[in-house]
Design an enzyme around this catalytic site. Structure first.
Site, PDB file in Angstrom:
ATOM      1  CB  CYS A   1      -0.945  -0.090   1.185  1.00 28.71           C
ATOM      2  SG  CYS A   1      -2.157  -1.259   1.394  1.00 28.71           S
TER       3      CYS A   1
ATOM      4  NE  ARG B   1       5.281  -8.611   2.619  1.00 31.10           N
ATOM      5  CZ  ARG B   1       5.765  -9.835   2.172  1.00 31.10           C
ATOM      6  NH1 ARG B   1       6.799 -10.408   2.663  1.00 31.10           N
ATOM      7  NH2 ARG B   1       4.889 -10.718   1.440  1.00 31.10           N
TER       8      ARG B   1
ATOM      9  CB  THR C   1      -7.469  -3.937  10.014  1.00 31.32           C
ATOM     10  OG1 THR C   1      -7.967  -5.019   9.453  1.00 31.32           O
ATOM     11  CG2 THR C   1      -7.428  -4.312  11.387  1.00 31.32           C
TER      12      THR C   1
ATOM     13  CB  SER D   1      -4.990 -13.146  13.529  1.00 32.02           C
ATOM     14  OG  SER D   1      -4.860 -11.628  13.035  1.00 32.02           O
TER      15      SER D   1
ATOM     16  CE1 TYR E   1      -2.137  -6.229  10.570  1.00 35.29           C
ATOM     17  CE2 TYR E   1      -4.139  -7.427  10.131  1.00 35.29           C
ATOM     18  CZ  TYR E   1      -3.403  -6.229  10.082  1.00 35.29           C
ATOM     19  OH  TYR E   1      -3.737  -5.169   9.304  1.00 35.29           O
ATOM     20  CG  HIS E   2      -6.967  -9.051  12.566  1.00 36.46           C
ATOM     21  ND1 HIS E   2      -6.719 -10.135  11.803  1.00 36.46           N
ATOM     22  CD2 HIS E   2      -7.467  -7.983  11.322  1.00 36.46           C
ATOM     23  CE1 HIS E   2      -7.034 -10.123  10.747  1.00 36.46           C
ATOM     24  NE2 HIS E   2      -7.410  -9.012  10.385  1.00 36.46           N
TER      25      HIS E   2
ATOM     26  CE  LYS F   1      -2.712  -3.049  11.182  1.00 39.58           C
ATOM     27  NZ  LYS F   1      -1.951  -1.793  10.713  1.00 39.58           N
TER      28      LYS F   1
ATOM     29  CB  VAL G   1      -5.825  -3.752  -0.173  1.00 45.82           C
ATOM     30  CG1 VAL G   1      -5.583  -2.903  -1.463  1.00 45.82           C
ATOM     31  CG2 VAL G   1      -5.877  -2.729   0.797  1.00 45.82           C
TER      32      VAL G   1
ATOM     33  CG  ASN H   1      -4.755  -9.259  -5.203  1.00 42.54           C
ATOM     34  OD1 ASN H   1      -5.688  -9.009  -5.972  1.00 42.54           O
ATOM     35  ND2 ASN H   1      -3.790  -8.346  -5.014  1.00 42.54           N
ATOM     36  NE  ARG H   2      -4.245 -17.388  -0.671  1.00 42.57           N
ATOM     37  CZ  ARG H   2      -3.465 -18.529  -0.561  1.00 42.57           C
ATOM     38  NH1 ARG H   2      -2.128 -18.556  -0.802  1.00 42.57           N
ATOM     39  NH2 ARG H   2      -3.960 -19.786  -0.231  1.00 42.57           N
TER      40      ARG H   2
ATOM     41  CD  GLU I   1     -11.852 -17.492   8.709  1.00 40.77           C
ATOM     42  OE1 GLU I   1     -11.477 -16.051   8.788  1.00 40.77           O
ATOM     43  OE2 GLU I   1     -11.365 -18.092   7.748  1.00 40.77           O
TER      44      GLU I   1
HETATM   45  P1  NAD Z   1       3.340  -4.509   3.444  1.00 38.37           P
HETATM   46  O1  NAD Z   1       4.092  -5.535   4.320  1.00 38.37           O
HETATM   47  O2  NAD Z   1       3.470  -4.642   1.921  1.00 38.37           O
HETATM   48  O3  NAD Z   1       4.068  -3.146   3.922  1.00 38.37           O
HETATM   49  C1  NAD Z   1       4.609  -2.887   5.144  1.00 38.37           C
HETATM   50  C2  NAD Z   1       5.689  -2.110   5.045  1.00 38.37           C
HETATM   51  O4  NAD Z   1       6.266  -1.789   6.404  1.00 38.37           O
HETATM   52  C3  NAD Z   1       6.938  -2.689   4.680  1.00 38.37           C
HETATM   53  O5  NAD Z   1       7.714  -2.086   3.345  1.00 38.37           O
HETATM   54  C4  NAD Z   1       7.770  -3.367   5.620  1.00 38.37           C
HETATM   55  O6  NAD Z   1       9.246  -3.104   5.260  1.00 38.37           O
HETATM   56  C5  NAD Z   1       7.508  -1.743   6.533  1.00 38.37           C
HETATM   57  N1  NAD Z   1       7.698  -1.976   8.102  1.00 38.37           N
HETATM   58  C6  NAD Z   1       7.407  -3.093   8.923  1.00 38.37           C
HETATM   59  N2  NAD Z   1       7.860  -2.752  10.087  1.00 38.37           N
HETATM   60  C7  NAD Z   1       8.630  -1.815  10.142  1.00 38.37           C
HETATM   61  C8  NAD Z   1       9.547  -1.356  10.865  1.00 38.37           C
HETATM   62  N3  NAD Z   1       9.663  -1.608  12.248  1.00 38.37           N
HETATM   63  N4  NAD Z   1      10.359  -0.035  10.483  1.00 38.37           N
HETATM   64  C9  NAD Z   1      10.420   0.436   9.364  1.00 38.37           C
HETATM   65  N5  NAD Z   1       9.385  -0.087   8.256  1.00 38.37           N
HETATM   66  C10 NAD Z   1       8.728  -1.294   8.651  1.00 38.37           C
HETATM   67  O7  NAD Z   1       1.982  -4.133   4.138  1.00 38.37           O
HETATM   68  P2  NAD Z   1       0.690  -3.416   3.343  1.00 38.37           P
HETATM   69  O8  NAD Z   1      -0.230  -4.636   2.480  1.00 38.37           O
HETATM   70  O9  NAD Z   1       1.352  -2.406   2.396  1.00 38.37           O
HETATM   71  O10 NAD Z   1      -0.209  -2.830   4.461  1.00 38.37           O
HETATM   72  C11 NAD Z   1       0.085  -1.558   5.021  1.00 38.37           C
HETATM   73  C12 NAD Z   1      -0.636  -1.375   6.216  1.00 38.37           C
HETATM   74  O11 NAD Z   1      -1.978  -1.292   5.727  1.00 38.37           O
HETATM   75  C13 NAD Z   1      -0.415  -2.114   7.248  1.00 38.37           C
HETATM   76  O12 NAD Z   1      -0.384  -1.444   8.486  1.00 38.37           O
HETATM   77  C14 NAD Z   1      -1.612  -3.028   7.116  1.00 38.37           C
HETATM   78  O13 NAD Z   1      -2.000  -3.517   8.324  1.00 38.37           O
HETATM   79  C15 NAD Z   1      -2.552  -2.247   6.380  1.00 38.37           C
HETATM   80  N6  NAD Z   1      -3.700  -3.052   5.771  1.00 38.37           N
HETATM   81  C16 NAD Z   1      -3.268  -3.402   4.975  1.00 38.37           C
HETATM   82  C17 NAD Z   1      -4.310  -4.294   3.902  1.00 38.37           C
HETATM   83  C18 NAD Z   1      -4.173  -5.451   2.852  1.00 38.37           C
HETATM   84  O14 NAD Z   1      -4.860  -5.972   2.255  1.00 38.37           O
HETATM   85  N7  NAD Z   1      -2.797  -5.033   2.331  1.00 38.37           N
HETATM   86  C19 NAD Z   1      -5.700  -4.199   4.575  1.00 38.37           C
HETATM   87  C20 NAD Z   1      -6.034  -3.472   5.612  1.00 38.37           C
HETATM   88  C21 NAD Z   1      -5.155  -2.793   6.298  1.00 38.37           C
HETATM   89  N1  USQ Z   2      -9.247 -17.054   2.623  1.00 36.55           N
HETATM   90  C1  USQ Z   2      -9.722 -18.257   1.780  1.00 36.55           C
HETATM   91  N2  USQ Z   2      -8.815 -18.579   0.890  1.00 36.55           N
HETATM   92  C2  USQ Z   2      -7.563 -18.224   0.739  1.00 36.55           C
HETATM   93  C3  USQ Z   2      -7.222 -17.037   1.722  1.00 36.55           C
HETATM   94  C4  USQ Z   2      -8.130 -16.509   2.534  1.00 36.55           C
HETATM   95  O1  USQ Z   2     -10.846 -18.595   1.832  1.00 36.55           O
HETATM   96  O2  USQ Z   2      -6.584 -18.767  -0.041  1.00 36.55           O
HETATM   97  C5  USQ Z   2     -10.296 -16.627   3.541  1.00 36.55           C
HETATM   98  C6  USQ Z   2      -9.947 -16.631   4.979  1.00 36.55           C
HETATM   99  O3  USQ Z   2     -10.042 -17.734   5.569  1.00 36.55           O
HETATM  100  C7  USQ Z   2     -10.569 -15.414   5.550  1.00 36.55           C
HETATM  101  C8  USQ Z   2     -10.956 -14.284   4.339  1.00 36.55           C
HETATM  102  O4  USQ Z   2     -10.535 -15.165   2.991  1.00 36.55           O
HETATM  103  O5  USQ Z   2     -11.999 -15.523   5.835  1.00 36.55           O
HETATM  104  C9  USQ Z   2      -9.938 -13.348   4.490  1.00 36.55           C
HETATM  105  O6  USQ Z   2      -8.426 -13.722   4.182  1.00 36.55           O
HETATM  106  P1  USQ Z   2      -7.196 -12.759   3.896  1.00 36.55           P
HETATM  107  O7  USQ Z   2      -6.100 -13.427   3.945  1.00 36.55           O
HETATM  108  O8  USQ Z   2      -7.585 -12.181   2.416  1.00 36.55           O
HETATM  109  O9  USQ Z   2      -7.427 -11.284   4.761  1.00 36.55           O
HETATM  110  P2  USQ Z   2      -7.181 -11.084   6.306  1.00 36.55           P
HETATM  111  O10 USQ Z   2      -6.153 -12.393   6.819  1.00 36.55           O
HETATM  112  O11 USQ Z   2      -8.197 -10.741   7.001  1.00 36.55           O
HETATM  113  O12 USQ Z   2      -5.948  -9.965   6.247  1.00 36.55           O
HETATM  114  C10 USQ Z   2      -6.067  -8.973   5.126  1.00 36.55           C
HETATM  115  C11 USQ Z   2      -4.755  -8.107   5.183  1.00 36.55           C
HETATM  116  C12 USQ Z   2      -4.756  -7.479   6.601  1.00 36.55           C
HETATM  117  C13 USQ Z   2      -5.900  -6.744   6.613  1.00 36.55           C
HETATM  118  C14 USQ Z   2      -7.071  -7.282   6.440  1.00 36.55           C
HETATM  119  C15 USQ Z   2      -8.412  -6.494   6.536  1.00 36.55           C
HETATM  120  O13 USQ Z   2      -3.549  -8.944   4.957  1.00 36.55           O
HETATM  121  O14 USQ Z   2      -3.584  -6.634   6.694  1.00 36.55           O
HETATM  122  O15 USQ Z   2      -6.055  -5.821   7.956  1.00 36.55           O
HETATM  123  O16 USQ Z   2      -6.951  -8.104   5.275  1.00 36.55           O
HETATM  124  S1  USQ Z   2      -9.829  -7.121   7.181  1.00 36.55           S
HETATM  125  O17 USQ Z   2      -9.900  -8.633   6.536  1.00 36.55           O
HETATM  126  O18 USQ Z   2     -11.025  -6.529   6.840  1.00 36.55           O
HETATM  127  O19 USQ Z   2      -9.604  -7.384   8.494  1.00 36.55           O
END
Ligand code: NAD
Ligand code: USQ
Length: 419
Positions: free
Chosen positions: A12, A35, A145, A187, A189-190, A193, A219, A248-249, A332
């Site tokens: 992002c 990352r 999140t 999780s 992770y969550h 947040k 996303v 995306n998967r 879940e």
């Molecule tokens: P990402 O892992 O691709 O990017 C995170 C970046 O932060 C990486 O470049 C990593 O190197 C950097 N980072 C992590 N820890 C660090 C530290 N200690 N010091 C400096 N840099 C550090 O993740 P993303 O998908 O881009 O997500 C970005 C943010 O958005 C996250 O906080 C995530 O929780 C949130 N978010 C992502 C999604 C999603 O679907 N990707 C959905 C909802 C929320």
């Molecule tokens: N799932 C499948 N098949 C797969 C992968 C996932 O059925 O191959 C299911 C999971 O069990 C889950 C749902 O799809 O029920 C979403 O999983 P996900 O991996 O797409 O998303 P999640 O683990 O929730 O995490 C992602 C981001 C995280 C962000 C979160 C937003 O990695 O950083 O915070 O989405 S949210 O889901 O709204 O909390």
């Protein structure tokens, strides 16, 4: 505006940095590249051939004449380095993406659980504490999140934007209040947040820091107009069982004819947003900071809601790739309804990219083009929410390799499409 983008090398953060630079803002990325190191440790590469951070920045400058700065810094573990960076750049705003963001990775082993908590909580707290110590009045835009709420509480009642209206009976009569929506993480992770939310609320109250917390959904997509300018600017696309997110998967699996990996019945309903809308939402949030002394502004950063099996059916219908119902490695709800309020961003002018518009372009342009890079052995989701005895052995064996080491140096309601 001078803007620091923490985590600006990530999925992002990179397109957001380019989008904001394109809009004329002065951008400095702060990232420890952890990352990229996790990819090395998991022995997986993104689907897309991302270039090094230096090549990314040089390419952007070559193409646009705009310079983006870069500070290599571990924000969780180098507090004095963070203070120096803040004092040097004196940002008007800080966008905070810098956290370990995979739920499966956070549940993989005791080491990754502890890493996720240590990293995420310390990054957020170090940032808030350092802003106060440095005396910098920057608007903090934090990426939270939707998972802080859990996924639906009262059936199809829409999840509000951050705060829940409650009424409490007191001896003086009924009092109405708005409180932070109860946290219900699914999780480790969550859970981090939900801890972030409390830290943000405290520093807003105690120190008057202006905070916007964006409760983002899953996303999807890869490219924005800026990352599409040149292959050297391409965004990362994660497909592996730890970091690949569901839509995306499925798109990647369809491109290589791999049966779509639906967990359980696929009855989980989640909120989604396209990466192009993520970057626009950040821009809108930056342009609309709360006032000093106000509680954190909380926006639900989502545009559509889908049930996992409906996504799988849709993609299967378009591509002919079959669906595979797998045992769910997570704990879940097997089925949940979800409705979300996102009226604040719509009121600010967000015009959402919908799945139907973006889907085919995404399949063709990215997943098909780079299908040759997929390592099929990395597709299965192996991280178990409750370790079995065999997975405990595996995770403890991998414990050392799974944690990145320290750097060497410095109100419109969206309803589910299916019931
Ligand atoms: P990402 O892992 O691709 O990017 C995170 C970046 O932060 C990486 O470049 C990593 O190197 C950097 N980072 C992590 N820890 C660090 C530290 N200690 N010091 C400096 N840099 C550090 O993740 P993303 O998908 O881009 O997500 C970005 C943010 O958005 C996250 O906080 C995530 O929780 C949130 N978010 C992502 C999604 C999603 O679907 N990707 C959905 C909802 C929320
Ligand atoms: N799932 C499948 N098949 C797969 C992968 C996932 O059925 O191959 C299911 C999971 O069990 C889950 C749902 O799809 O029920 C979403 O999983 P996900 O991996 O797409 O998303 P999640 O683990 O929730 O995490 C992602 C981001 C995280 C962000 C979160 C937003 O990695 O950083 O915070 O989405 S949210 O889901 O709204 O909390």
């Amino acid at each position: 505006m001078k803007i620091l983008v923490l985590g600006g090398d990530g999925f992002c953060g990179w397109p957001t940095s380019l989008h904001l630079s394109d809009k004329g803002h002065d951008i400095v990325i702060v990232d420890n590249l952890s990352r990229r190191q996790i990819d090395v440790l998991l022995e997986v590469q993104p689907l897309t051939p991302i270039t090094s951070i230096s090549e990314r920045l040089i390419t952007w400058q070559e193409l646009t004449g705009k310079k983006i700065g870069f500070e290599f810094l571990d924000i969780a573990n180098d507090y004095s380095g963070l203070l120096t960076v803040l004092k040097k750049h004196k940002p008007d705003a800080v966008v905070h993406f810098a956290e370990q963001r995979s739920a499966p990775y956070s549940m993989k082993s005791p080491t990754t659980k502890r890493y996720t908590v240590d990293n995420n909580v310390k990054v957020t707290h170090n940032l808030l504490c350092a802003l106060v110590e440095a005396g910098i009045d920057a608007h903090v835009v934090h990426l939270g999140t939707m998972g802080v709420y859990g996924y639906g509480w009262f059936g199809t009642a829409p999840i509000p934007e951050g705060y829940l209206s409650i009424k409490v009976d007191t001896p003086e009569g009924e009092i109405a209040r708005e409180v932070l929506h109860p946290a219900n993480p699914g999780s480790v992770y969550h859970m981090t947040k939900t801890l972030d939310q409390l830290m943000l609320a405290f520093y807003a109250k105690n120190d008057g820091i202006r905070v916007t917390d964006l409760h983002q959904g899953i996303v999807w997509g890869t490219q924005t107009p800026q990352t599409s300018l040149d292959e050297r600017l391409i965004n990362r696309f994660d497909y592996d069982g730890d970091y690949g997110t569901v839509l995306n998967r499925f798109l990647m699996q369809a491109a290589i004819g791999y049966p779509l990996t639906v967990h359980g019945t696929g009855g989980q309903t989640r909120a989604f947003i396209h990466i192009r809308d993520t970057v626009r939402c950040i821009e809108l949030a930056l342009a609309n900071p709360p006032k000093h002394g106000e509680r954190p502004a909380i926006f639900n950063q989502v545009t559509e809601v889908f049930r996992v099996r409906e996504l799988a059916k849709l993609i299967s219908k378009v591509t002919g790739v079959p669906i595979s119902n797998l045992p769910n490695p997570r704990i879940e709800a097997a089925e949940n309804d979800l409705a979300v309020n996102n009226q604040q961003f719509l009121a600010l002018g967000l015009n959402p990219t919908t799945l139907s518009q973006g889907l085919l372009a995404e399949v063709q342009e990215i997943t098909t083009k780079y299908a040759y890079r997929v390592d099929r052995s990395k597709i299965p989701a192996r991280s178990q929410w409750r370790p079995t005895s065999s997975s405990t052995q595996v995770s403890s064996k991998k414990t050392k390799a799974a944690k990145p080491s320290k750097p060497r140096s410095k109100s419109k309601k969206i309803s589910s499409i299916s019931k």
